[in-house]
Design a protein around this motif. Structure first.
Motif, PDB file in Angstrom:
ATOM      1  N   ALA A  48       0.817  -1.210   0.000  1.00 11.55           N
ATOM      2  CA  ALA A  48       0.000   0.000   0.000  1.00 11.55           C
ATOM      3  C   ALA A  48       0.851   1.261   0.000  1.00 11.55           C
ATOM      4  O   ALA A  48       1.957   1.283   0.535  1.00 11.55           O
ATOM      5  CB  ALA A  48      -0.913   0.002   1.221  1.00 11.55           C
ATOM      6  N   SER A  49       0.301   2.305  -0.604  1.00 11.13           N
ATOM      7  CA  SER A  49       0.935   3.622  -0.589  1.00 11.13           C
ATOM      8  C   SER A  49      -0.168   4.669  -0.462  1.00 11.13           C
ATOM      9  O   SER A  49      -1.351   4.367  -0.606  1.00 11.13           O
ATOM     10  CB  SER A  49       1.755   3.847  -1.856  1.00 11.13           C
ATOM     11  OG  SER A  49       0.921   3.814  -2.999  1.00 11.13           O
ATOM     12  N   ASP A  50       0.216   5.906  -0.194  1.00 12.79           N
ATOM     13  CA  ASP A  50      -0.745   7.018  -0.054  1.00 12.79           C
ATOM     14  C   ASP A  50      -1.871   6.658   0.916  1.00 12.79           C
ATOM     15  O   ASP A  50      -3.048   6.758   0.585  1.00 12.79           O
ATOM     16  CB  ASP A  50      -1.314   7.424  -1.408  1.00 12.79           C
ATOM     17  CG  ASP A  50      -0.257   7.965  -2.345  1.00 12.79           C
ATOM     18  OD1 ASP A  50       0.769   8.471  -1.852  1.00 12.79           O
ATOM     19  OD2 ASP A  50      -0.452   7.885  -3.568  1.00 12.79           O
ATOM     20  N   ILE A  51      -1.513   6.277   2.130  1.00 12.71           N
ATOM     21  CA  ILE A  51      -2.475   5.803   3.119  1.00 12.71           C
ATOM     22  C   ILE A  51      -3.130   6.983   3.828  1.00 12.71           C
ATOM     23  O   ILE A  51      -2.456   7.890   4.281  1.00 12.71           O
ATOM     24  CB  ILE A  51      -1.777   4.891   4.148  1.00 12.71           C
ATOM     25  CG1 ILE A  51      -1.123   3.722   3.440  1.00 12.71           C
ATOM     26  CG2 ILE A  51      -2.753   4.422   5.219  1.00 12.71           C
ATOM     27  CD1 ILE A  51      -0.108   2.971   4.272  1.00 12.71           C
ATOM     28  N   GLU A  52      -4.465   6.954   3.903  1.00 17.20           N
ATOM     29  CA  GLU A  52      -5.237   7.947   4.629  1.00 17.20           C
ATOM     30  C   GLU A  52      -6.165   7.199   5.589  1.00 17.20           C
ATOM     31  O   GLU A  52      -6.781   6.207   5.206  1.00 17.20           O
ATOM     32  CB  GLU A  52      -6.079   8.805   3.680  1.00 17.20           C
ATOM     33  CG  GLU A  52      -5.266   9.596   2.687  1.00 17.20           C
ATOM     34  CD  GLU A  52      -6.138  10.350   1.698  1.00 17.20           C
ATOM     35  OE1 GLU A  52      -7.378  10.268   1.776  1.00 17.20           O
ATOM     36  OE2 GLU A  52      -5.566  11.020   0.833  1.00 17.20           O
ATOM     37  N   VAL A  53      -6.271   7.685   6.834  1.00 19.15           N
ATOM     38  CA  VAL A  53      -7.098   7.030   7.843  1.00 19.15           C
ATOM     39  C   VAL A  53      -8.127   8.038   8.348  1.00 19.15           C
ATOM     40  O   VAL A  53      -7.773   9.161   8.704  1.00 19.15           O
ATOM     41  CB  VAL A  53      -6.240   6.508   9.019  1.00 19.15           C
ATOM     42  CG1 VAL A  53      -7.105   5.802  10.041  1.00 19.15           C
ATOM     43  CG2 VAL A  53      -5.142   5.594   8.515  1.00 19.15           C
ATOM     44  N   TYR A  54      -9.401   7.620   8.383  1.00 19.66           N
ATOM     45  CA  TYR A  54     -10.483   8.484   8.834  1.00 19.66           C
ATOM     46  C   TYR A  54     -11.290   7.791   9.921  1.00 19.66           C
ATOM     47  O   TYR A  54     -11.545   6.594   9.850  1.00 19.66           O
ATOM     48  CB  TYR A  54     -11.442   8.816   7.675  1.00 19.66           C
ATOM     49  CG  TYR A  54     -10.777   9.556   6.546  1.00 19.66           C
ATOM     50  CD1 TYR A  54     -10.684  10.940   6.584  1.00 19.66           C
ATOM     51  CD2 TYR A  54     -10.268   8.878   5.448  1.00 19.66           C
ATOM     52  CE1 TYR A  54     -10.070  11.630   5.537  1.00 19.66           C
ATOM     53  CE2 TYR A  54      -9.649   9.555   4.412  1.00 19.66           C
ATOM     54  CZ  TYR A  54      -9.556  10.929   4.466  1.00 19.66           C
ATOM     55  OH  TYR A  54      -8.960  11.606   3.439  1.00 19.66           O
ATOM     56  N   LEU A  55     -11.698   8.553  10.900  1.00 21.64           N
ATOM     57  CA  LEU A  55     -12.633   8.091  11.910  1.00 21.64           C
ATOM     58  C   LEU A  55     -13.951   8.747  11.587  1.00 21.64           C
ATOM     59  O   LEU A  55     -14.079   9.980  11.567  1.00 21.64           O
ATOM     60  CB  LEU A  55     -12.163   8.487  13.306  1.00 21.64           C
ATOM     61  CG  LEU A  55     -12.953   7.932  14.466  1.00 21.64           C
ATOM     62  CD1 LEU A  55     -12.957   6.407  14.450  1.00 21.64           C
ATOM     63  CD2 LEU A  55     -12.398   8.433  15.778  1.00 21.64           C
ATOM     64  N   VAL A  56     -14.960   7.944  11.281  1.00 24.02           N
ATOM     65  CA  VAL A  56     -16.261   8.453  10.855  1.00 24.02           C
ATOM     66  C   VAL A  56     -17.222   8.314  12.027  1.00 24.02           C
ATOM     67  O   VAL A  56     -17.475   7.213  12.503  1.00 24.02           O
ATOM     68  CB  VAL A  56     -16.790   7.666   9.630  1.00 24.02           C
ATOM     69  CG1 VAL A  56     -18.115   8.212   9.181  1.00 24.02           C
ATOM     70  CG2 VAL A  56     -15.765   7.692   8.503  1.00 24.02           C
ATOM     71  N   ARG A  57     -17.720   9.433  12.477  1.00 23.95           N
ATOM     72  CA  ARG A  57     -18.701   9.428  13.570  1.00 23.95           C
ATOM     73  C   ARG A  57     -20.073   9.741  12.970  1.00 23.95           C
ATOM     74  O   ARG A  57     -20.244  10.764  12.293  1.00 23.95           O
ATOM     75  CB  ARG A  57     -18.341  10.462  14.624  1.00 23.95           C
ATOM     76  CG  ARG A  57     -17.092  10.094  15.376  1.00 23.95           C
ATOM     77  CD  ARG A  57     -16.911  11.001  16.591  1.00 23.95           C
ATOM     78  NE  ARG A  57     -15.864  10.487  17.427  1.00 23.95           N
ATOM     79  CZ  ARG A  57     -14.621  10.928  17.458  1.00 23.95           C
ATOM     80  NH1 ARG A  57     -14.273  11.912  16.662  1.00 23.95           N
ATOM     81  NH2 ARG A  57     -13.728  10.413  18.255  1.00 23.95           N
ATOM     82  N   LEU A  58     -21.013   8.876  13.238  1.00 26.11           N
ATOM     83  CA  LEU A  58     -22.368   9.071  12.735  1.00 26.11           C
ATOM     84  C   LEU A  58     -23.196   9.748  13.818  1.00 26.11           C
ATOM     85  O   LEU A  58     -23.314   9.238  14.930  1.00 26.11           O
ATOM     86  CB  LEU A  58     -22.984   7.725  12.364  1.00 26.11           C
ATOM     87  CG  LEU A  58     -22.217   6.917  11.327  1.00 26.11           C
ATOM     88  CD1 LEU A  58     -22.838   5.550  11.143  1.00 26.11           C
ATOM     89  CD2 LEU A  58     -22.183   7.651  10.004  1.00 26.11           C
ATOM     90  N   GLU A  59     -23.748  10.876  13.482  1.00 25.05           N
ATOM     91  CA  GLU A  59     -24.560  11.621  14.429  1.00 25.05           C
ATOM     92  C   GLU A  59     -25.882  12.001  13.760  1.00 25.05           C
ATOM     93  O   GLU A  59     -25.897  12.423  12.606  1.00 25.05           O
ATOM     94  CB  GLU A  59     -23.844  12.889  14.886  1.00 25.05           C
ATOM     95  CG  GLU A  59     -22.558  12.627  15.627  1.00 25.05           C
ATOM     96  CD  GLU A  59     -21.866  13.914  16.055  1.00 25.05           C
ATOM     97  OE1 GLU A  59     -22.536  14.961  16.128  1.00 25.05           O
ATOM     98  OE2 GLU A  59     -20.667  13.856  16.325  1.00 25.05           O
TER      99      GLU A  59
END
Length: 61
Positions: A48-59
Motif C-alpha cells: 500500500a501507498s498514499d495511506i489515509e485514515v479516517y474516523l467516521v462518527r455518525l450523528e
C-alpha cells in the motif's frame, strides 16, 4: 463510529488502484494511536501507498 482506510495498491496488471476499506465494528474505547496502528498494520499486508485514515462518527441531526 467507523474506521475508514483509503490507500493505493498495485493491481494484477501492475497499475495502482484506489482501495477503500471501512470497518464498522471497532472498539469505541480505542485511542487514535491504536486506530492508526491498526490501519498501518492492515495496510502493511499489501504494498500500500498514499495511506489515509479516517474516523467516521455518525450523528443524527
Amino acid at each position: 463510529m467507523k474506521l475508514q482506510i483509503k490507500f493505493k495498491a498495485p493491481s494484477a496488471d501492475g497499475s495502482d488502484r484506489k482501495v477503500t476499506k471501512t470497518f464498522s465494528k471497532i472498539n469505541e474505547l480505542a485511542t487514535e494511536d491504536q486506530l492508526k496502528d491498526f490501519a498501518l498494520a492492515y495496510t502493511s499486508l499489501s504494498e500500500a501507498s498514499d495511506i489515509e485514515v479516517y474516523l467516521v462518527r455518525l450523528e443524527q441531526l
